[in-house]
Design a protein around this motif. Structure first.
Motif, short mmCIF file in Angstrom:
data_model
loop_
_atom_site.label_atom_id
_atom_site.label_comp_id
_atom_site.label_asym_id
_atom_site.label_seq_id
_atom_site.Cartn_x
_atom_site.Cartn_y
_atom_site.Cartn_z
N GLY A 30 26.12 -11.51 -13.70
CA GLY A 30 26.81 -10.23 -13.82
C GLY A 30 28.20 -10.50 -14.81
O GLY A 30 28.55 -9.72 -15.62
N ALA A 31 28.72 -11.85 -14.62
CA ALA A 31 30.02 -12.07 -15.27
C ALA A 31 29.82 -12.22 -16.89
O ALA A 31 30.44 -11.62 -17.52
N LEU A 32 28.57 -12.60 -17.29
CA LEU A 32 28.21 -13.06 -18.55
C LEU A 32 27.66 -11.72 -19.10
O LEU A 32 28.08 -11.36 -20.16
N LYS A 33 27.03 -10.66 -18.51
CA LYS A 33 26.63 -9.60 -18.96
C LYS A 33 27.74 -8.57 -19.07
O LYS A 33 27.80 -8.02 -19.96
N GLY A 34 28.54 -8.74 -18.40
CA GLY A 34 29.93 -7.98 -18.33
C GLY A 34 30.65 -8.33 -19.50
O GLY A 34 31.25 -7.41 -20.20
N THR A 35 31.11 -9.45 -19.80
CA THR A 35 31.81 -10.08 -20.76
C THR A 35 31.00 -9.70 -22.12
O THR A 35 31.62 -9.24 -23.21
N GLN A 36 29.57 -9.84 -22.10
CA GLN A 36 28.95 -9.59 -23.38
C GLN A 36 28.96 -8.12 -23.80
O GLN A 36 29.09 -7.78 -25.06
N GLN A 37 29.06 -7.28 -22.91
CA GLN A 37 28.99 -5.76 -23.16
C GLN A 37 30.25 -5.30 -23.85
O GLN A 37 30.24 -4.48 -25.13
#
Length: 211
Positions: free
Chosen positions: A96-103
């Motif tokens: 979730g943290a990586l997906k959120g930052t990548q957005q």
């Protein structure tokens, strides 16, 4: 939900940081408590919270990483608060943290490493298994690797490096437990760590490219 733009024009003091961790924890508790698929709900809640908080901010570098760490810390405490096993939730929190930052921006090896370290430290804070948290963090990084433009091996190495660093800052026992996990294949990927691996050594820097 707090947007980081409200945080003192893009910078955060200690009180704001503590408040953000608490707000993140409360938000994620409400998102995952009582749901059927806790793993999926955790990924969605963490990524949504982080993307919303970063969007439109001027946070870069260490301040941006600090926001990622605070979000992960809040998420770990949320899982503990609803009676979940932090080690088991580590993969979802990391993903979730990586997906959120990548957005809202590009995720590099340093973000992966810092996120894994935050998962491990968070697990320690709530009395969870640092070894299971480290393993879950690497699993999350591997699953996110393609979306991040990394190979699975690169993502695993970055996450493993962060987990080892965090464990070394906790205690020699935690370090030994995490090192043992990292010698095993995780999600079909061998985690490559340079030896001797010491927190603060140039091997850490090599595993965590700047920028």
């Amino acid at each position: 939900m707090t947007n980081a733009r409200e945080l003192n024009g893009g910078t955060r003091n200690g009180r704001e940081q503590t408040n953000f961790v608490t707000e993140t924890r409360d938000y994620i508790v409400s998102a995952i408590d009582g749901v059927g698929d806790v793993g999926r709900a955790t990924v969605d809640a963490v990524s949504g919270m982080l993307a919303h908080s970063i969007k439109g901010t001027r946070l870069v570098g260490s301040e941006l990483l600090g926001l990622v760490v605070d979000t992960i810390t809040g998420a770990v405490h949320a899982v503990a608060d609803v009676g979940g096993e932090v080690g088991g939730a580590a993969k979802s929190i990391m993903l979730g943290a990586l997906k959120g930052t990548q957005q809202v921006g590009k995720v590099g090896a340093e973000t992966v490493s810092t996120s894994a370290a935050a998962v491990v430290k968070g697990a320690f804070e709530v009395g969870g298994s640092v070894a299971e948290a480290a393993k879950g963090a690497v699993e999350g990084a591997i699953e996110a690797a393609r979306d991040l433009g990394m190979s699975a091996e690169e993502a695993a190495s970055a996450a493993g490096s962060g987990a080892i660093q965090a464990a070394g800052e906790i205690s020699s026992t935690a370090l030994e437990q995490v090192q043992t996990v990292m010698t095993k294949t995780i999600s079909g990927v061998k985690v490559v760590l340079k030896e001797p691996f010491r927190p603060g050594s140039r091997n850490v820097d090599r595993a965590r490219p700047r920028g």
